[in-house]
Design a protein around this motif. Structure first.
Motif, mmCIF file in Angstrom:
data_model
loop_
_atom_site.group_PDB
_atom_site.id
_atom_site.type_symbol
_atom_site.label_atom_id
_atom_site.label_comp_id
_atom_site.label_asym_id
_atom_site.label_seq_id
_atom_site.Cartn_x
_atom_site.Cartn_y
_atom_site.Cartn_z
ATOM 1 N N ASP A 28 0.604 -1.602 0.014
ATOM 2 C CA ASP A 28 0.099 0.241 0.181
ATOM 3 C C ASP A 28 0.857 1.191 0.086
ATOM 4 O O ASP A 28 1.810 1.407 0.571
ATOM 5 C CB ASP A 28 -1.052 -0.029 1.116
ATOM 6 C CG ASP A 28 0.084 -0.047 2.456
ATOM 7 O OD1 ASP A 28 0.482 0.776 3.071
ATOM 8 O OD2 ASP A 28 -0.278 -0.739 3.598
ATOM 9 N N GLU A 29 0.589 2.448 -0.175
ATOM 10 C CA GLU A 29 0.946 3.482 -0.305
ATOM 11 C C GLU A 29 1.517 4.275 0.566
ATOM 12 O O GLU A 29 2.695 4.737 0.886
ATOM 13 C CB GLU A 29 -0.047 4.680 -1.204
ATOM 14 C CG GLU A 29 -0.299 4.502 -2.556
ATOM 15 C CD GLU A 29 -1.502 3.531 -2.477
ATOM 16 O OE1 GLU A 29 -1.689 2.934 -2.030
ATOM 17 O OE2 GLU A 29 -1.355 3.730 -4.111
ATOM 18 N N LYS A 30 0.712 4.335 1.881
ATOM 19 C CA LYS A 30 1.756 4.276 3.065
ATOM 20 C C LYS A 30 3.298 3.732 3.547
ATOM 21 O O LYS A 30 3.728 4.032 4.019
ATOM 22 C CB LYS A 30 0.853 4.141 4.282
ATOM 23 C CG LYS A 30 0.785 5.221 5.320
ATOM 24 C CD LYS A 30 -0.462 5.141 6.245
ATOM 25 C CE LYS A 30 -0.176 6.372 6.928
ATOM 26 N NZ LYS A 30 -1.027 7.483 7.165
ATOM 27 N N ALA A 32 4.586 1.833 1.446
ATOM 28 C CA ALA A 32 5.768 2.792 0.203
ATOM 29 C C ALA A 32 6.742 3.201 1.156
ATOM 30 O O ALA A 32 7.897 3.722 0.776
ATOM 31 C CB ALA A 32 5.368 2.550 -0.517
ATOM 32 N N GLU A 33 5.443 4.835 1.542
ATOM 33 C CA GLU A 33 6.204 6.161 1.271
ATOM 34 C C GLU A 33 7.457 5.317 3.084
ATOM 35 O O GLU A 33 8.335 6.585 2.794
ATOM 36 C CB GLU A 33 5.167 6.911 1.604
ATOM 37 C CG GLU A 33 4.590 7.480 0.362
ATOM 38 C CD GLU A 33 3.426 8.375 1.301
ATOM 39 O OE1 GLU A 33 3.143 8.961 2.123
ATOM 40 O OE2 GLU A 33 2.634 8.395 -0.179
ATOM 41 N N LYS A 34 6.685 4.723 3.614
ATOM 42 C CA LYS A 34 7.823 4.926 5.044
ATOM 43 C C LYS A 34 8.733 4.002 4.400
ATOM 44 O O LYS A 34 10.026 3.968 5.180
ATOM 45 C CB LYS A 34 7.207 3.728 6.571
ATOM 46 C CG LYS A 34 6.160 4.765 6.571
ATOM 47 C CD LYS A 34 5.115 4.440 7.688
ATOM 48 C CE LYS A 34 5.887 3.337 8.713
ATOM 49 N NZ LYS A 34 4.614 3.004 9.439
ATOM 50 N N HIS A 37 11.379 6.356 2.910
ATOM 51 C CA HIS A 37 12.347 7.053 3.712
ATOM 52 C C HIS A 37 12.734 6.364 4.793
ATOM 53 O O HIS A 37 14.112 6.847 4.665
ATOM 54 C CB HIS A 37 11.004 7.874 5.016
ATOM 55 C CG HIS A 37 11.619 9.104 6.061
ATOM 56 N ND1 HIS A 37 11.944 10.237 5.359
ATOM 57 C CD2 HIS A 37 11.959 8.416 6.853
ATOM 58 C CE1 HIS A 37 12.617 10.574 6.505
ATOM 59 N NE2 HIS A 37 12.151 9.958 7.506
ATOM 60 N N TRP A 53 4.823 1.765 -8.664
ATOM 61 C CA TRP A 53 4.506 2.386 -7.376
ATOM 62 C C TRP A 53 5.331 3.704 -7.725
ATOM 63 O O TRP A 53 5.320 4.175 -7.118
ATOM 64 C CB TRP A 53 5.021 0.753 -6.993
ATOM 65 C CG TRP A 53 4.837 -0.050 -6.046
ATOM 66 C CD1 TRP A 53 4.458 -1.096 -6.297
ATOM 67 C CD2 TRP A 53 3.608 -0.018 -4.933
ATOM 68 N NE1 TRP A 53 3.838 -1.767 -5.803
ATOM 69 C CE2 TRP A 53 3.268 -1.154 -4.738
ATOM 70 C CE3 TRP A 53 3.231 1.233 -3.920
ATOM 71 C CZ2 TRP A 53 1.917 -1.326 -3.623
ATOM 72 C CZ3 TRP A 53 2.459 0.760 -3.346
ATOM 73 C CH2 TRP A 53 1.549 -0.356 -3.463
ATOM 74 N N ARG A 56 2.481 5.965 -8.418
ATOM 75 C CA ARG A 56 1.421 5.497 -6.675
ATOM 76 C C ARG A 56 1.624 6.525 -5.634
ATOM 77 O O ARG A 56 1.259 7.310 -4.757
ATOM 78 C CB ARG A 56 1.330 4.367 -6.257
ATOM 79 C CG ARG A 56 0.176 3.657 -7.437
ATOM 80 C CD ARG A 56 0.926 2.392 -6.831
ATOM 81 N NE ARG A 56 -0.612 1.948 -5.778
ATOM 82 C CZ ARG A 56 -0.832 0.356 -5.174
ATOM 83 N NH1 ARG A 56 -0.345 -0.385 -6.514
ATOM 84 N NH2 ARG A 56 -1.875 0.320 -4.619
ATOM 85 N N ILE A 57 3.517 6.990 -5.774
ATOM 86 C CA ILE A 57 3.555 7.416 -4.626
ATOM 87 C C ILE A 57 4.523 8.555 -4.954
ATOM 88 O O ILE A 57 6.149 8.760 -4.566
ATOM 89 C CB ILE A 57 4.966 7.038 -3.895
ATOM 90 C CG1 ILE A 57 5.519 5.978 -4.282
ATOM 91 C CG2 ILE A 57 3.542 6.086 -2.883
ATOM 92 C CD1 ILE A 57 7.004 5.782 -3.247
ATOM 93 N N HIS A 59 5.322 11.954 -5.006
ATOM 94 C CA HIS A 59 5.424 13.138 -3.611
ATOM 95 C C HIS A 59 6.257 12.536 -3.589
ATOM 96 O O HIS A 59 6.799 13.032 -2.354
ATOM 97 C CB HIS A 59 4.170 13.426 -3.091
ATOM 98 C CG HIS A 59 3.322 12.776 -2.322
ATOM 99 N ND1 HIS A 59 2.677 11.850 -3.268
ATOM 100 C CD2 HIS A 59 3.040 12.605 -1.446
ATOM 101 C CE1 HIS A 59 1.869 10.742 -2.332
ATOM 102 N NE2 HIS A 59 2.421 10.998 -1.251
ATOM 103 N N ALA A 60 6.801 11.729 -2.618
ATOM 104 C CA ALA A 60 7.288 10.746 -1.432
ATOM 105 C C ALA A 60 9.277 10.881 -2.290
ATOM 106 O O ALA A 60 9.954 11.385 -1.781
ATOM 107 C CB ALA A 60 6.963 9.584 -1.454
#
Length: 107
Positions: A28-30, A32-34, A37, A53, A56-57, A59-60
């Motif tokens: 999931d996107e959340k 993936a962002e974590k 980072h 992917w 989907r992210i 901005h990250a």
């Protein structure tokens, strides 16, 4: 020594583990962002991410676009090539070289 990671859906990235790269399947996107980072903080020099992917992210990924490391590079996944990876590499080369290396002015 620099480390290399590969992020994306499991089917697209599992083969990279066979050549010694660290793989990170995403769901999931959340997450993936974590994960992105965390990889940046863990001093990965190159992070490959499937085009699907990355879309989907965005901005990250944009948070790190002006940093020298890590290089975040889009790769095609099992769903095919969207062309975004090649487009992004072309932009980086244009910035570094100062011109479009694929454009030929020879007629």
């Amino acid at each position: 020594m620099y480390k290399i990671a590969v992020m994306g859906d499991y089917d697209s990235i599992y083969g990279f583990a066979a050549v010694g790269l660290d793989t990170y399947p995403l769901s999931d996107e959340k997450e993936a962002e974590k994960q992105l980072h965390q990889l940046v903080l863990s001093k990965y020099a190159v992070i490959y991410i499937t085009e699907e992917w990355a879309a989907r992210i965005p901005h990250a990924i944009d948070k790190y676009k002006d940093q020298i490391l890590p290089a975040i590079i889009q790769i095609p996944g099992v769903s095919g090539n969207t062309g975004k990876g090649v487009e992004n590499v072309k932009k980086f080369v244009e910035t570094a070289v100062g011109s479009d290396i694929l454009f030929s002015n020879n007629k």
